[in-house]
Motif scaffolding. Structure first.
Motif, short mmCIF file in Angstrom:
data_model
loop_
_atom_site.label_atom_id
_atom_site.label_comp_id
_atom_site.label_asym_id
_atom_site.label_seq_id
_atom_site.Cartn_x
_atom_site.Cartn_y
_atom_site.Cartn_z
N PRO A 131 -53.39 -34.54 -29.92
CA PRO A 131 -53.20 -34.93 -31.32
C PRO A 131 -52.49 -33.80 -32.05
CG PRO A 131 -55.50 -34.38 -30.92
CD PRO A 131 -54.76 -34.20 -29.62
N VAL A 132 -51.37 -34.13 -32.67
CA VAL A 132 -50.58 -33.13 -33.39
C VAL A 132 -50.04 -33.72 -34.68
CG1 VAL A 132 -49.85 -31.86 -31.32
CG2 VAL A 132 -48.47 -33.76 -32.12
N LYS A 133 -49.66 -32.86 -35.60
CA LYS A 133 -48.91 -33.28 -36.79
C LYS A 133 -47.44 -32.91 -36.61
CE LYS A 133 -51.87 -33.53 -40.78
NZ LYS A 133 -52.10 -32.98 -42.12
N ARG A 134 -47.22 -31.88 -35.79
CA ARG A 134 -45.89 -31.35 -35.55
C ARG A 134 -45.83 -30.96 -34.08
NH1 ARG A 134 -42.78 -27.07 -35.12
NH2 ARG A 134 -40.95 -26.99 -36.43
N TYR A 135 -44.63 -31.01 -33.50
CA TYR A 135 -44.50 -30.69 -32.08
C TYR A 135 -43.21 -29.93 -31.87
CZ TYR A 135 -44.21 -31.47 -27.02
OH TYR A 135 -44.12 -31.33 -25.66
N SER A 136 -43.30 -28.82 -31.12
CA SER A 136 -42.13 -28.03 -30.78
C SER A 136 -42.37 -27.41 -29.41
CB SER A 136 -41.90 -26.95 -31.83
OG SER A 136 -40.70 -26.27 -31.57
N LYS A 137 -41.50 -27.74 -28.44
CA LYS A 137 -41.69 -27.24 -27.08
C LYS A 137 -40.37 -27.32 -26.32
CE LYS A 137 -44.67 -28.06 -23.06
NZ LYS A 137 -45.77 -28.89 -22.54
N TRP A 138 -40.15 -26.37 -25.42
CA TRP A 138 -38.98 -26.39 -24.56
C TRP A 138 -39.27 -27.35 -23.42
CZ3 TRP A 138 -37.01 -26.04 -19.78
CH2 TRP A 138 -35.65 -25.74 -19.65
N LEU A 139 -38.38 -28.33 -23.22
CA LEU A 139 -38.55 -29.33 -22.17
C LEU A 139 -37.23 -29.53 -21.43
CD1 LEU A 139 -40.63 -31.98 -24.15
CD2 LEU A 139 -41.49 -30.41 -22.41
N THR A 140 -37.33 -30.09 -20.24
CA THR A 140 -36.13 -30.36 -19.45
C THR A 140 -35.57 -31.74 -19.79
OG1 THR A 140 -37.45 -31.22 -17.63
CG2 THR A 140 -36.85 -28.89 -17.53
N LYS A 141 -34.26 -31.88 -19.53
CA LYS A 141 -33.55 -33.14 -19.78
C LYS A 141 -34.26 -34.30 -19.07
CE LYS A 141 -29.12 -35.40 -19.22
NZ LYS A 141 -27.74 -35.28 -18.83
N ASP A 142 -34.31 -35.43 -19.73
CA ASP A 142 -34.88 -36.68 -19.24
C ASP A 142 -36.41 -36.70 -19.19
OD1 ASP A 142 -32.35 -37.85 -19.00
OD2 ASP A 142 -32.10 -37.07 -16.97
N THR A 143 -37.07 -35.65 -19.69
CA THR A 143 -38.53 -35.70 -19.81
C THR A 143 -38.87 -36.85 -20.76
OG1 THR A 143 -38.80 -33.34 -19.45
CG2 THR A 143 -40.58 -34.45 -20.61
N VAL A 144 -39.91 -37.59 -20.42
CA VAL A 144 -40.33 -38.73 -21.24
C VAL A 144 -41.63 -38.37 -21.96
CG1 VAL A 144 -41.08 -41.14 -21.19
CG2 VAL A 144 -39.23 -40.38 -19.69
N LEU A 145 -41.63 -38.61 -23.26
CA LEU A 145 -42.81 -38.42 -24.09
C LEU A 145 -43.13 -39.76 -24.74
CD1 LEU A 145 -41.65 -35.19 -25.97
CD2 LEU A 145 -43.21 -35.29 -24.02
N ARG A 146 -44.40 -39.95 -25.06
CA ARG A 146 -44.79 -41.17 -25.78
C ARG A 146 -45.56 -40.78 -27.04
NH1 ARG A 146 -46.29 -42.06 -20.67
NH2 ARG A 146 -48.51 -42.13 -21.15
N VAL A 147 -45.36 -41.55 -28.09
CA VAL A 147 -46.09 -41.34 -29.33
C VAL A 147 -46.71 -42.66 -29.75
CG1 VAL A 147 -44.69 -39.38 -30.11
CG2 VAL A 147 -44.02 -41.69 -30.75
N ASN A 148 -47.77 -42.58 -30.56
CA ASN A 148 -48.46 -43.78 -30.99
C ASN A 148 -48.20 -44.13 -32.45
OD1 ASN A 148 -49.91 -41.67 -32.14
ND2 ASN A 148 -51.86 -42.75 -32.00
N THR A 149 -47.06 -43.65 -32.96
CA THR A 149 -46.75 -43.89 -34.36
C THR A 149 -45.24 -43.88 -34.57
OG1 THR A 149 -47.30 -43.18 -36.62
CG2 THR A 149 -46.77 -41.44 -35.04
N VAL A 150 -44.82 -44.34 -35.72
CA VAL A 150 -43.42 -44.22 -36.11
C VAL A 150 -43.27 -42.85 -36.74
CG1 VAL A 150 -41.62 -45.12 -37.62
CG2 VAL A 150 -43.21 -46.70 -36.49
#
Length: 189
Positions: A131-150
């Motif tokens: 659970p976050v309000k803000r997100y910042s992280k180094w990730l590799t190309k094509d990594t998939v993330l999912r969120v439960n909100t707009v």
């Protein structure tokens, strides 16, 4: 040369084992338990934990739990009536432990009110949700993330596709600006 680590009480996140049938890797669970954190478990998982020799510190029990069930020495039983979530976070607060891994727990709204006070990682199957309000992280190309909100604001280095899925565009920093409320961000392990 040997390495010595001093782990103070509650320095490591607690581990709460919610559902052992969640297809979460036992190997990864072993890594979480390596530093001897406070281990909390629902009583429904007791047999599974005992057969694997996993030592627990706190057992969360319903009022109808068999109080005569054999336990490891020094296990504290904590009883709850309707829902263990409030009881769990009260135990963590009393122990001054502000971080927890919930193993076998999928994202639910009931945990979000505790996100301002605690660092929470939900581990389920092959995913980790935070659970976050803000997100910042180094990730590799094509990594998939999912969120439960707009999400609002300008997203950096991700493309939002329908169904709450984010795809990282290139190796580098992904940034989701601060949102008005906590939301779940899920990544594959």
């Amino acid at each position: 040369m040997s390495s010595h680590h001093i782990v103070r009480d509650n320095q490591e996140p607690a581990v709460c084992i919610v559902d052992v049938d969640s297809h979460f890797s036992e190997k990864y669970l072993g890594q979480l338990l390596e530093w001897s954190p406070t281990v909390i478990a629902l009583a429904s998982n007791l047999d599974w934990l005992q057969t694997r020799g996993i030592k627990i510190d706190i057992l969360l029990c319903t009022a109808d739990h068999d109080q005569e069930a054999p336990l490891q020495p020094h296990v504290q039983r904590v009883y709850y009536s309707d829902d263990y979530i409030a009881t769990l976070f009260e135990c963590l607060k009393r122990a001054n432990n502000t971080a927890v891994y919930l193993v076998g727990f999928k994202p639910k709204a009931e945990v979000l009110p505790y996100a301002a006070e605690f660092t929470i990682n939900l581990l389920h199957g092959v995913s980790r949700s935070i659970p976050v309000k803000r997100y910042s992280k180094w990730l590799t190309k094509d990594t998939v993330l999912r969120v439960n909100t707009v999400l609002s604001g300008e997203l950096r280095n991700v493309k939002m596709i329908p169904s709450g899925t984010l795809i990282v565009l290139e190796d580098g920093l992904v940034d989701i600006p601060e949102q008005s409320a906590f939301f779940y961000l899920t990544e594959e392990l």
